[in-house]
Design an enzyme around this catalytic site. Structure first.
Site, PDB file in Angstrom:
ATOM      1  N   TYR A  47     -16.960 -19.069   4.132  1.00 45.25           N
ATOM      2  CA  TYR A  47     -16.181 -19.981   3.288  1.00 45.25           C
ATOM      3  C   TYR A  47     -14.962 -19.259   2.702  1.00 45.25           C
ATOM      4  O   TYR A  47     -13.833 -19.753   2.795  1.00 45.25           O
ATOM      5  CB  TYR A  47     -17.093 -20.498   2.177  1.00 45.25           C
ATOM      6  CG  TYR A  47     -16.458 -21.413   1.161  1.00 45.25           C
ATOM      7  CD1 TYR A  47     -16.322 -22.774   1.421  1.00 45.25           C
ATOM      8  CD2 TYR A  47     -16.024 -20.939  -0.075  1.00 45.25           C
ATOM      9  CE1 TYR A  47     -15.769 -23.627   0.472  1.00 45.25           C
ATOM     10  CE2 TYR A  47     -15.470 -21.779  -1.026  1.00 45.25           C
ATOM     11  CZ  TYR A  47     -15.346 -23.119  -0.753  1.00 45.25           C
ATOM     12  OH  TYR A  47     -14.796 -23.968  -1.694  1.00 45.25           O
TER      13      TYR A  47
ATOM     14  N   SER B 204      -9.843 -22.070  -3.380  1.00 47.60           N
ATOM     15  CA  SER B 204     -10.925 -21.742  -4.304  1.00 47.60           C
ATOM     16  C   SER B 204     -10.669 -20.379  -4.929  1.00 47.60           C
ATOM     17  O   SER B 204     -10.207 -19.449  -4.261  1.00 47.60           O
ATOM     18  CB  SER B 204     -12.269 -21.712  -3.575  1.00 47.60           C
ATOM     19  OG  SER B 204     -13.273 -21.211  -4.443  1.00 47.60           O
TER      20      SER B 204
HETATM   21  N1  LIG Z   1     -16.877 -27.961  -6.377  1.00 48.62           N
HETATM   22  C1  LIG Z   1     -16.488 -26.711  -6.556  1.00 48.62           C
HETATM   23  O1  LIG Z   1     -17.095 -25.957  -7.327  1.00 48.62           O
HETATM   24  C2  LIG Z   1     -15.258 -26.200  -5.843  1.00 48.62           C
HETATM   25  C3  LIG Z   1     -14.693 -24.996  -6.271  1.00 48.62           C
HETATM   26  C4  LIG Z   1     -13.550 -24.515  -5.657  1.00 48.62           C
HETATM   27  C5  LIG Z   1     -12.985 -25.208  -4.601  1.00 48.62           C
HETATM   28  N2  LIG Z   1     -13.565 -26.365  -4.178  1.00 48.62           N
HETATM   29  C6  LIG Z   1     -12.929 -27.055  -3.059  1.00 48.62           C
HETATM   30  O2  LIG Z   1     -12.512 -28.333  -3.505  1.00 48.62           O
HETATM   31  C7  LIG Z   1     -12.509 -29.230  -2.394  1.00 48.62           C
HETATM   32  C8  LIG Z   1     -13.279 -30.490  -2.768  1.00 48.62           C
HETATM   33  O3  LIG Z   1     -14.614 -30.095  -3.077  1.00 48.62           O
HETATM   34  P1  LIG Z   1     -15.603 -31.056  -3.901  1.00 48.62           P
HETATM   35  O4  LIG Z   1     -16.332 -30.169  -4.837  1.00 48.62           O
HETATM   36  O5  LIG Z   1     -14.883 -32.238  -4.392  1.00 48.62           O
HETATM   37  O6  LIG Z   1     -16.609 -31.457  -2.715  1.00 48.62           O
HETATM   38  P2  LIG Z   1     -17.591 -32.719  -2.585  1.00 48.62           P
HETATM   39  O7  LIG Z   1     -17.949 -33.229  -3.929  1.00 48.62           O
HETATM   40  O8  LIG Z   1     -18.684 -32.273  -1.673  1.00 48.62           O
HETATM   41  O9  LIG Z   1     -16.681 -33.804  -1.841  1.00 48.62           O
HETATM   42  C9  LIG Z   1     -16.191 -33.467  -0.581  1.00 48.62           C
HETATM   43  C10 LIG Z   1     -15.234 -34.527  -0.089  1.00 48.62           C
HETATM   44  O10 LIG Z   1     -14.666 -34.056   1.139  1.00 48.62           O
HETATM   45  C11 LIG Z   1     -15.015 -34.950   2.193  1.00 48.62           C
HETATM   46  N3  LIG Z   1     -15.232 -34.166   3.396  1.00 48.62           N
HETATM   47  C12 LIG Z   1     -16.117 -33.166   3.602  1.00 48.62           C
HETATM   48  N4  LIG Z   1     -15.970 -32.676   4.843  1.00 48.62           N
HETATM   49  C13 LIG Z   1     -14.975 -33.371   5.423  1.00 48.62           C
HETATM   50  C14 LIG Z   1     -14.359 -33.339   6.689  1.00 48.62           C
HETATM   51  N5  LIG Z   1     -14.751 -32.479   7.632  1.00 48.62           N
HETATM   52  N6  LIG Z   1     -13.354 -34.218   6.941  1.00 48.62           N
HETATM   53  C15 LIG Z   1     -12.951 -35.119   6.002  1.00 48.62           C
HETATM   54  N7  LIG Z   1     -13.509 -35.187   4.786  1.00 48.62           N
HETATM   55  C16 LIG Z   1     -14.509 -34.332   4.502  1.00 48.62           C
HETATM   56  C17 LIG Z   1     -16.221 -35.721   1.710  1.00 48.62           C
HETATM   57  O11 LIG Z   1     -16.296 -36.965   2.375  1.00 48.62           O
HETATM   58  P3  LIG Z   1     -17.732 -37.592   2.824  1.00 48.62           P
HETATM   59  O12 LIG Z   1     -18.493 -37.873   1.552  1.00 48.62           O
HETATM   60  O13 LIG Z   1     -17.383 -38.827   3.578  1.00 48.62           O
HETATM   61  O14 LIG Z   1     -18.400 -36.538   3.660  1.00 48.62           O
HETATM   62  C18 LIG Z   1     -15.889 -35.850   0.225  1.00 48.62           C
HETATM   63  O15 LIG Z   1     -14.938 -36.863   0.007  1.00 48.62           O
HETATM   64  C19 LIG Z   1     -13.089 -28.477  -1.205  1.00 48.62           C
HETATM   65  O16 LIG Z   1     -12.054 -27.977  -0.397  1.00 48.62           O
HETATM   66  C20 LIG Z   1     -13.828 -27.323  -1.867  1.00 48.62           C
HETATM   67  O17 LIG Z   1     -13.934 -26.217  -0.995  1.00 48.62           O
HETATM   68  C21 LIG Z   1     -14.663 -26.890  -4.770  1.00 48.62           C
END
Ligand SMILES: NC(=O)c1ccc[n+]([C@@H]2O[C@H](COP(=O)([O-])OP(=O)(O)OC[C@H]3O[C@@H](n4cnc5c(N)ncnc54)[C@H](OP(=O)(O)O)[C@@H]3O)[C@@H](O)[C@H]2O)c1
Length: 266
Positions: A161, A148
């Site tokens: 985080y 991130s």
């Molecule tokens: N969204 C943002 O603004 C943002 C910005 C920078 C970085 N990121 C990073 O990008 C990545 C993806 O984020 P996202 O925004 O796509 O999140 P999201 O929409 O909340 O989706 C999260 C995904 O990860 C899975 N997951 C969560 N905890 C898990 C665990 N302990 N083991 C296995 N799977 C798990 C969820 O599965 P389930 O639905 O089955 O729980 C879902 O498929 C993360 O690492 C996050 O930190 C996000």
């Protein structure tokens, strides 16, 4: 099919957290490039199966696997099953993640730090350790870590985080240098705010308007979409990026983002 039409043909990818958000877009993109994709998820089986069905509908290969990345036994079982179903994994996208509770350092206890470290750092490192023999044996192995851009700004309320992401970035860069001789590339993508469920929660918790309302205030007139991240991941995994390792690519439209602070657990 040609390398251009199917740059990832013959490869087997594991996308952790591949059922929603960024991971979902990455899984679809890698499959469109010809990779067989293991779609990992934690709880939402229906969402994971929807991704698998979407890939199959396009003629691709994918299977869903339930395992929380902080559960070593479940992850080991998943890896064994993937080997049997799809073959050895030569491309890992370590994407699964959750947000922290948004408390300031003054009010954050050790359990919260450990919880985030297990999901974003220790679990992924255990997974990488278990995959390294296969990654090294492959003609080319890749580890791509979804970190991130928040690591660069460390906004208040996000220490657990941000620390966990920073720790994983350091480990990934170290691994990149260690594994050059084995042909394994290790790279990091660092998105700013992305329009996903997590992104929506971050925005809501910070008191900002909805994600859609933020579009006009973001670079290029929009908050990043999951596909923006998936495109860079697909590039890093392709032969076009053969000579790239130990790199970190910020995907934030040049930033800086509007600081998003409070981060409720999903
Ligand atoms: N969204 C943002 O603004 C943002 C910005 C920078 C970085 N990121 C990073 O990008 C990545 C993806 O984020 P996202 O925004 O796509 O999140 P999201 O929409 O909340 O989706 C999260 C995904 O990860 C899975 N997951 C969560 N905890 C898990 C665990 N302990 N083991 C296995 N799977 C798990 C969820 O599965 P389930 O639905 O089955 O729980 C879902 O498929 C993360 O690492 C996050 O930190 C996000």
């Amino acid at each position: 099919m040609s390398d251009i039409a199917a740059p990832l043909a013959g490869r087997t990818a594991l996308v952790t957290g591949g059922s929603r958000g960024v991971g979902r877009a990455v899984a679809l993109r890698l499959a469109a490039g010809g990779a067989a994709v293991a779609v990992n998820y934690r709880r939402d089986a229906a969402a994971a199966e929807e991704v698998v069905a979407g890939i199959a509908a396009e003629g691709g290969t994918a299977v869903a696997y339930r395992a929380s990345v902080d559960d070593t036994d479940a992850v080991a079982t998943m890896v064994q099953r993937i080997r049997v179903d799809l073959g050895p994994i030569d491309l890992l996208v370590s994407n699964a993640g959750t947000a922290s509770r948004g408390t300031p350092v003054a009010d954050t206890d050790e359990q919260e730090y450990l919880r985030l470290l297990r999901v974003h750092t220790l679990g992924p490192l255990a997974l990488i350790r278990s995959l390294l023999p296969d990654l090294r044996a492959a003609p080319r192995g890749d580890v791509i870590v979804v970190s991130s851009a928040i690591v660069d700004t460390a906004p208040g309320g996000g220490a657990a985080y941000s620390m966990a992401k920073a720790a994983m970035e350091t480990a990934a860069r170290t691994l990149a240098y260690e594994e050059r001789a084995s042909g394994v590339r290790v790279n990091i993508v660092a998105p700013g705010l992305v329009a996903t469920d997590m992104g929506e929660r971050l925005v809501a918790a910070s008191g900002a308007p909805t994600l859609a309302d933020l579009d006009a205030r973001y670079p290029f007139g929009r908050v990043a979409r999951p596909e923006d991240i998936a495109g860079v991941v697909a590039f890093l995994a392709s032969s076009a990026a053969d000579y790239l390792t130990a790199q970190r690519i910020r995907i934030d439209g040049g930033g800086p983002d509007i600081p998003i602070v409070a981060v409720p657990e999903s």
